[in-house]
Design a protein around this motif. Structure first.
Motif, mmCIF file in Angstrom:
data_model
loop_
_atom_site.group_PDB
_atom_site.id
_atom_site.type_symbol
_atom_site.label_atom_id
_atom_site.label_comp_id
_atom_site.label_asym_id
_atom_site.label_seq_id
_atom_site.Cartn_x
_atom_site.Cartn_y
_atom_site.Cartn_z
ATOM 1 N N THR A 51 0.825 -1.217 0.000
ATOM 2 C CA THR A 51 0.000 0.000 0.000
ATOM 3 C C THR A 51 0.857 1.264 0.000
ATOM 4 N N GLN A 52 1.857 1.318 0.872
ATOM 5 C CA GLN A 52 2.689 2.528 0.963
ATOM 6 C C GLN A 52 3.445 2.790 -0.331
ATOM 7 N N LYS A 53 4.019 1.756 -0.925
ATOM 8 C CA LYS A 53 4.773 1.937 -2.166
ATOM 9 C C LYS A 53 3.854 2.308 -3.325
ATOM 10 N N THR A 54 2.635 1.792 -3.307
ATOM 11 C CA THR A 54 1.674 2.159 -4.352
ATOM 12 C C THR A 54 1.317 3.630 -4.253
ATOM 13 N N ILE A 55 1.036 4.089 -3.039
ATOM 14 C CA ILE A 55 0.718 5.505 -2.841
ATOM 15 C C ILE A 55 1.905 6.366 -3.231
ATOM 16 N N PHE A 56 3.116 5.968 -2.839
ATOM 17 C CA PHE A 56 4.305 6.721 -3.206
ATOM 18 C C PHE A 56 4.503 6.749 -4.719
ATOM 19 N N PHE A 57 4.245 5.609 -5.388
ATOM 20 C CA PHE A 57 4.418 5.530 -6.838
ATOM 21 C C PHE A 57 3.483 6.505 -7.557
ATOM 22 N N PHE A 58 2.236 6.568 -7.131
ATOM 23 C CA PHE A 58 1.265 7.413 -7.813
ATOM 24 C C PHE A 58 1.346 8.883 -7.392
ATOM 25 N N GLN A 62 7.303 13.925 -10.279
ATOM 26 C CA GLN A 62 7.644 13.844 -11.700
ATOM 27 C C GLN A 62 6.648 13.004 -12.487
ATOM 28 N N LYS A 63 5.784 12.258 -11.818
ATOM 29 C CA LYS A 63 4.781 11.432 -12.496
ATOM 30 C C LYS A 63 3.365 11.992 -12.317
ATOM 31 N N ARG A 64 3.250 13.243 -11.944
ATOM 32 C CA ARG A 64 1.942 13.836 -11.645
ATOM 33 C C ARG A 64 1.015 13.824 -12.859
ATOM 34 N N ARG A 65 1.512 14.189 -14.030
ATOM 35 C CA ARG A 65 0.687 14.230 -15.237
ATOM 36 C C ARG A 65 0.169 12.838 -15.593
ATOM 37 N N GLY A 92 -1.828 8.107 -19.639
ATOM 38 C CA GLY A 92 -1.325 8.113 -18.273
ATOM 39 C C GLY A 92 -0.512 6.878 -17.961
ATOM 40 N N PHE A 93 -0.943 5.719 -18.481
ATOM 41 C CA PHE A 93 -0.228 4.465 -18.265
ATOM 42 C C PHE A 93 1.173 4.532 -18.852
ATOM 43 N N ILE A 94 1.278 5.089 -20.065
ATOM 44 C CA ILE A 94 2.592 5.229 -20.708
ATOM 45 C C ILE A 94 3.480 6.160 -19.888
ATOM 46 N N ASN A 95 2.923 7.251 -19.388
ATOM 47 C CA ASN A 95 3.707 8.180 -18.576
ATOM 48 C C ASN A 95 4.133 7.565 -17.246
ATOM 49 N N LEU A 96 3.271 6.751 -16.650
ATOM 50 C CA LEU A 96 3.596 6.155 -15.359
ATOM 51 C C LEU A 96 4.557 4.978 -15.484
#
Length: 137
Positions: A51-58, A62-65, A92-96
């Protein structure tokens, strides 16, 4: 490194999520299948990395867009705009997840049958562009 039982369930949920999204696109952007696929994909991702890493990832700056486009696309799918929502979500998937493409392509090139296909002369140029530069070996 072995996967825990939770991570194994997460891998299964992620795979089913991708399968449902693929089926939703093949069924002419069926909103129900796309919505189920998105829910399963996000649940599986959360179980695999935590959960924590998922929240941090999103929430990385630099990945806001990519995050905004990904979740706006999901909301549009939920609000019965699957065609437009899927394209915004794909952007968004490509950017993330675009940073992972070279790793995935490198893994796929080591597989017996798929590796031979990806190394074919015409396909190799396209795959090299998608995955970045080919490493000199």
């Amino acid at each position: 490194m072995w996967l825990s039982d939770t991570q194994k369930i997460g891998v299964g949920l992620t795979a089913f999520g991708l399968f449902f999204m693929l089926m939703g696109v093949m069924m002419f952007f069926d909103g129900g299948l796309l919505a189920i696929g998105n829910i399963l994909f996000l649940a599986g991702l959360t179980l695999v990395i935590g959960t924590q890493k998922t929240i941090f990832f999103f929430t990385r700056r630099q990945k806001r867009r990519g995050t905004i486009c990904f979740f706006v696309g999901i909301l549009l799918i939920f609000f019965k705009w699957p065609f437009i929502g899927m394209f915004i979500e794909f952007f968004g998937f490509i950017n993330l997840f675009g940073d992972f493409f070279p790793v995935v392509i490198g893994f796929l090139r080591r597989l017996p049958v798929i590796g031979n296909i990806l190394s074919a002369p015409g396909i190799a140029k396209v795959v090299d562009r998608l995955g970045g530069q080919k490493l000199p070996v």
